[in-house]
Write a protein that holds these residues in place. Structure first.
Motif, PDB file in Angstrom:
ATOM      1  N   VAL A  86       1.000  -1.124  -0.129  1.00  0.00           N
ATOM      2  CA  VAL A  86      -0.048  -0.118  -0.037  1.00  0.00           C
ATOM      3  C   VAL A  86       1.038   1.286  -0.027  1.00  0.00           C
ATOM      4  O   VAL A  86       1.746   1.223   0.777  1.00  0.00           O
ATOM      5  CB  VAL A  86      -1.058   0.061   1.372  1.00  0.00           C
ATOM      6  N   LEU A  87       0.704   1.968  -0.965  1.00  0.00           N
ATOM      7  CA  LEU A  87       1.651   3.370  -1.197  1.00  0.00           C
ATOM      8  C   LEU A  87       0.765   4.285  -1.704  1.00  0.00           C
ATOM      9  O   LEU A  87      -0.386   4.484  -2.400  1.00  0.00           O
ATOM     10  CB  LEU A  87       2.568   2.770  -2.365  1.00  0.00           C
ATOM     11  N   VAL A  88       1.259   5.659  -1.301  1.00  0.00           N
ATOM     12  CA  VAL A  88       0.677   6.698  -1.347  1.00  0.00           C
ATOM     13  C   VAL A  88       1.277   7.292  -2.831  1.00  0.00           C
ATOM     14  O   VAL A  88       2.623   7.142  -2.959  1.00  0.00           O
ATOM     15  CB  VAL A  88       0.999   8.074  -0.402  1.00  0.00           C
ATOM     16  N   GLY A  89       0.356   7.747  -3.629  1.00  0.00           N
ATOM     17  CA  GLY A  89       0.995   8.262  -5.197  1.00  0.00           C
ATOM     18  C   GLY A  89      -0.023   7.953  -6.086  1.00  0.00           C
ATOM     19  O   GLY A  89      -1.089   7.464  -6.039  1.00  0.00           O
ATOM     20  N   ASN A  90       0.166   8.526  -7.320  1.00  0.00           N
ATOM     21  CA  ASN A  90      -0.367   8.220  -8.447  1.00  0.00           C
ATOM     22  C   ASN A  90      -0.618   6.672  -8.674  1.00  0.00           C
ATOM     23  O   ASN A  90       0.600   6.192  -8.741  1.00  0.00           O
ATOM     24  CB  ASN A  90       0.103   9.208  -9.673  1.00  0.00           C
ATOM     25  N   ALA A  91      -1.797   6.266  -9.108  1.00  0.00           N
ATOM     26  CA  ALA A  91      -1.869   4.825  -9.138  1.00  0.00           C
ATOM     27  C   ALA A  91      -1.214   4.346 -10.344  1.00  0.00           C
ATOM     28  O   ALA A  91      -0.445   3.396 -10.150  1.00  0.00           O
ATOM     29  CB  ALA A  91      -3.514   4.601  -9.453  1.00  0.00           C
TER      30      ALA A  91
END
Length: 145
Positions: A86-91
């Motif tokens: 799970v990461l933050v950022g543009n898919a």
């Protein structure tokens, strides 16, 4: 053995892609990595939504969506073998980054029926043009045989 990366966002298309990727991993012996992304909302929109809790945690929600998706599609036992990211950022960019060194990238397509079902979503379009590995876009079913 390689690694199959699959985008999971809880949508019907991503659930279809997850199921397809899991079957492919079983056939090839590759490991399976489920990737869920989230991004910060545009400044201030969350505070304007009535009833939005002040302790809203988008990362926690993304993890919950991923966990529920894995268990729903694969069952608890098979879900336990999946690597969760799970990461933050543009898919699209996050999926491309995770696909480095992968044997396959799998995403779901958006669409409903007829012409709209033939169209890819923006993430699907972006990853098919820029992925460092082969890409499978799973369309799912349209309800018509």
């Amino acid at each position: 053995m390689g690694r199959i990366v699959v985008g999971v966002d809880g949508s019907d298309g991503s659930l279809e892609a997850l199921g397809w990727a899991a079957r492919q991993a079983q056939l090839t012996g590759d490991s399976l990595e489920a990737v869920t992304t989230w991004d910060y909302p545009a400044t201030g929109w969350a505070s304007m939504v009535p009833g939005m809790p002040t302790e809203f945690d988008p990362e926690k929600l993304a993890r919950q969506i991923q966990e529920e998706s894995l268990e729903r599609v694969l069952g608890p036992d098979a879900a336990g073998a999946v690597t969760r990211t799970v990461l933050v950022g543009n898919a699209a960019q996050t999926l491309l980054d995770r696909a480095e060194g992968a044997s396959l990238l799998v995403v779901g397509a958006r669409g409903h029926s007829g012409f709209r079902a033939a169209m890819l979503g923006s993430v699907g379009i972006h990853v098919t043009h820029h992925a460092p590995c082969p890409v499978v876009v799973v369309r799912g079913t349209t309800g018509e045989e």
